[in-house]
Design an enzyme around this catalytic site. Structure first.
Site, short mmCIF file in Angstrom:
data_model
loop_
_atom_site.label_atom_id
_atom_site.label_comp_id
_atom_site.label_asym_id
_atom_site.label_seq_id
_atom_site.Cartn_x
_atom_site.Cartn_y
_atom_site.Cartn_z
N ASP A 150 0.99 -1.36 -0.01
CA ASP A 150 -0.01 0.07 -0.07
C ASP A 150 1.07 1.28 0.17
O ASP A 150 1.33 1.60 0.99
CB ASP A 150 -1.02 -0.24 1.26
CG ASP A 150 -1.96 1.23 1.35
OD1 ASP A 150 -1.81 2.00 0.36
OD2 ASP A 150 -3.10 1.15 1.80
N HIS B 207 0.61 7.80 4.10
CA HIS B 207 1.13 7.30 5.36
C HIS B 207 2.61 7.25 5.24
O HIS B 207 3.00 6.78 6.32
CB HIS B 207 0.98 5.80 5.07
CG HIS B 207 -0.77 5.31 4.80
ND1 HIS B 207 -1.55 5.53 5.79
CD2 HIS B 207 -1.26 5.00 3.86
CE1 HIS B 207 -2.77 5.46 5.42
NE2 HIS B 207 -2.59 4.72 4.17
N ILE C 248 -0.38 9.31 8.53
CA ILE C 248 -1.33 8.17 9.47
C ILE C 248 -1.15 6.98 9.31
O ILE C 248 -0.70 6.67 8.16
CB ILE C 248 -2.64 8.45 9.48
CG1 ILE C 248 -3.40 8.26 7.95
CG2 ILE C 248 -3.16 9.76 9.73
CD1 ILE C 248 -4.92 8.46 7.67
N GLY D 244 -5.07 1.99 7.96
CA GLY D 244 -6.18 1.52 8.79
C GLY D 244 -5.91 -0.30 8.65
O GLY D 244 -6.31 -0.86 9.67
#
Length: 285
Positions: free
Chosen positions: A188, A193, A208, A211
């Site tokens: 990903d 991120h 961040i 998830g």
């Protein structure tokens, strides 16, 4: 209009081929925090090739994470700004245990496109099978900020009845400062991120955590705590991403044991139990 609902829902399924091996599985496990303590027999199940068990949430990155959230945004009728995209939820159904090495065919299509007013929800369904039959089915719920208002159905509610009893277990899991940088090596590559400038563009003070990294960490906690470390007992796993996590924070994971399932709720310790994962349930044998 960036979203053409009729065109998106009428699009033909996309097929592809994915492969993975034990190194991919080990990298994923390290990316969700496995290996601490490094010599613990329970952790060696996730990190040592001669003892390797595959945590079912590996399915979300098998074949370098494709097809995934970003690939879903390239489907016909979908044209949106990546900075306005969030992963809203994830559901995974296991048809049998995932082997540590394998290859499979993927079939992906839009399983739903819902109009939430100020936002849209895109459901990307992916079915994966190898020569022996179905392996898993995943639904990624993709939250598209500012893309609602196209006159579509609001879609079904995924909210579970709130629990009032005290949890059976409360666990804490520290997230390393470099956790997102390690996790993204499983496929990903969203700059949200890793790139501070991109994160600010998307409205966050810093990059961040994925998830799906929190998703994997939570499933590992469930398996290790309530399923005797047996990854093959997981039948399905679903969650709604209720908030963000920043690298360096601590997850507080609350677990409730139910008949044939485990309910979970995840929050961040440092931000007064700000919710991270909600409506989370693991069904098991």
């Amino acid at each position: 209009m960036p979203i053409d609902a009729a065109k998106a829902l009428a699009a033909e399924p996309r097929t592809g081929e994915i492969t993975w091996d034990s190194k991919d599985v080990q990298l994923y496990h390290l990316g969700i925090g496995a290996g601490l303590p490094a010599t613990d027999p329970g952790e060696l199940r996730y990190t040592l090739e001669s003892r390797l068990h595959v945590l079912p949430s590996f399915a979300t990155v098998a074949g370098a994470g494709a097809p995934g959230v970003i690939s879903g945004l390239s489907l016909p009728g979908i044209e949106v700004d990546l900075a306005r995209v969030l992963h809203g939820g994830q559901t995974l159904v296991l048809h049998r245990p995932i082997p540590a090495k394998g290859g499979a065919k993927t079939t992906s299509r839009i399983g739903g496109l819902y109009d939430k007013g100020k936002a849209a929800i895109l459901v990307l369904r992916t079915e994966v099978a190898d020569s022996d039959g179905p392996l898993w089915t995943s639904d990624s719920q993709i939250f598209l900020r500012g893309e609602g208002g196209f006159g579509g159905d609001r879609g079904p509610s995924t909210r579970l009845e709130p629990l009032t009893a005290e949890p059976d277990h409360v666990l804490e899991r520290r997230i390393r400062e470099d956790q997102a940088l390690l996790y993204r090596l499983s496929g990903d590559w969203n700059p949200l991120h890793a790139d501070p400038d991109f994160a600010r563009l998307a409205g966050f003070e810093q990059p961040i955590l994925h998830g799906l990294c929190t998703y994997g960490m939570t499933l590992k906690a469930v398996v290790d705590t309530l399923l005797d470390g047996d990854v093959t007992r997981v039948r399905s796993y679903s969650t709604r991403f209720a908030g963000v996590v920043f690298p360096g924070e601590t997850l507080r994971i609350r677990l409730w044991r139910q008949e044939g399932s485990v309910r979970a709720a995840v929050s961040t310790v440092e931000r007064d139990d700000a919710p991270v994962l909600a409506d989370t349930i693991v069904e098991h044998s």
